[in-house]
Scaffold this motif. Structure first.
Motif: not given
Length: 360
Positions: A215-220, A251-254
């Motif tokens: 989701a982060m990679d897809l700019l959520f 969360m720390n590893s994202l």
């Protein structure tokens, strides 16, 4: 990305926006223990289900109004903002009475425009952030329509939550991610903050981190993650909830990617590759146009000989052959099947249009 909107709504936003908390408020002790574990961790708001719509009667359906009092106490003690799901006007009224900081409309409710409209009417004139989960089916129109109903009622702080869609197929996830759906919502409503709910997509705690990263990679703009002090004893959705320690570790590893890079080398290489993609896409469209020319000739021949437009055996032969060839090109079976179905539908449309015009 719309994290600035979330900040303007008064939510804390750390590396990314995140809502966290148990699937359900079960006891006052459980709610407070969760809140204490999340305080000072850049949590946008603490989530907990008060009313739980279940598929079958007899399942735990939430503690009701007393859960709102527990959430209110957690907010008073920790300073965390609090939010929950609403499914009918009476839920909205109770939440407003307790001064909830944010509400969201669940996937089952989004499926029913009458229910969304009733919630929108109950919120008319109220200035509170409201998030809308995608419907359980892959129907982008229902999702957009739900957001629009709330906007028409005067709700200005609107966001969306992607939680995947239900599927009858056996698969790795509880709900299929179907990333094309939120990506299309980004295109249609670029001003709407979009949050991913990896817990409901995955259904298994060990898969949550990977989907959160995707989701982060897809700019959520953020995440909504289910966190429970003791997931094994949870009264609902035990298998998909993380412990506070697991949540904070995730969360720390994202990795938080940027939409663009200032590197000149990167920009030059990307421009070249994008030009290559544009050229290939143009050739694909030219080939598809040529294919439709051939299809129309086939349609005229069928019409002259009074042969049906649909040829089921031939269509199955095409599908089997293209899927096999696609596999040799590292294209997934589902992608090739969807592509060929779209091409086939367009071919049928061309042939039927010519047939009707010829008859006219």
């Amino acid at each position: 990305m719309n994290q600035s909107a979330l900040k303007n709504w008064g939510f804390p936003v750390g590396r990314t926006f995140v809502a966290a908390g148990p699937c359900s408020a079960e006891t006052e002790e459980q709610v407070l223990e969760t809140a204490r574990a999340l305080v000072n961790k850049d949590i946008g708001f603490m989530r907990a289900g008060i009313w739980k719509p279940r598929t079958r009667p007899g399942s735990f359906e939430g503690v009701g109004l007393k859960g709102l009092a527990w959430m209110d106490r957690a907010r008073t003690e920790t300073g965390l903002k609090i939010g929950t799901e609403v499914a009918e006007p009476s839920h909205v009224e109770a939440c407003l009475e307790y001064g909830m900081d944010v509400l969201w409309v669940g996937a089952r409710t989004t499926t029913n425009p009458f229910s969304v409209q009733a919630i929108a009417d109950a919120l008319r004139g109220v200035d509170i952030p409201v998030l809308v989960k995608n419907p359980m089916s892959a129907d982008i129109g229902l999702w957009v329509g739900g957001i629009e109903r709330l906007a028409n009622a005067g709700v200005t702080k609107l966001g969306a939550i992607h939680r995947g869609v239900s599927s009858s197929l056996e698969m790795r996830y509880r709900n299929a991610p179907v990333w094309t759906m939120p990506i299309e919502l980004m295109r249609l409503m670029p001003e709407i903050p979009l949050i991913c709910d990896p817990s409901h997509i995955c259904g298994k705690s060990e898969l949550v981190a990977a989907i959160a990263q995707e989701a982060m990679d897809l700019l959520f703009d953020g995440l909504m993650v289910e966190v429970h002090p003791d997931p094994s004893s949870a009264w609902s959705d035990a298998s998909q909830q993380l412990t506070p320690v697991e949540f904070l570790s995730m969360m720390n590893s994202l990795e938080m990617p940027y939409e663009q890079s200032d590197s000149t080398v990167f920009q030059n290489k990307m421009t070249g590759l994008r030009n290559d993609v544009d050229e290939v896409d143009s050739r694909i469209l030219e080939f598809l146009g040529r294919r439709m020319d051939i299809v129309r000739d086939m349609g005229r021949l069928k019409s002259e000989q009074h042969v049906s437009t649909l040829q089921p055996r031939r269509w199955q032969e095409i599908l089997d052959d293209r899927i096999k060839k696609g596999q040799g090109l590292d294209l997934s079976e589902s992608f090739v099947q969807q592509l060929m179905q779209s091409i086939h539908e367009e071919a049928i449309r061309h042939q039927e249009t010519d047939r009707i015009e010829g008859a006219g």
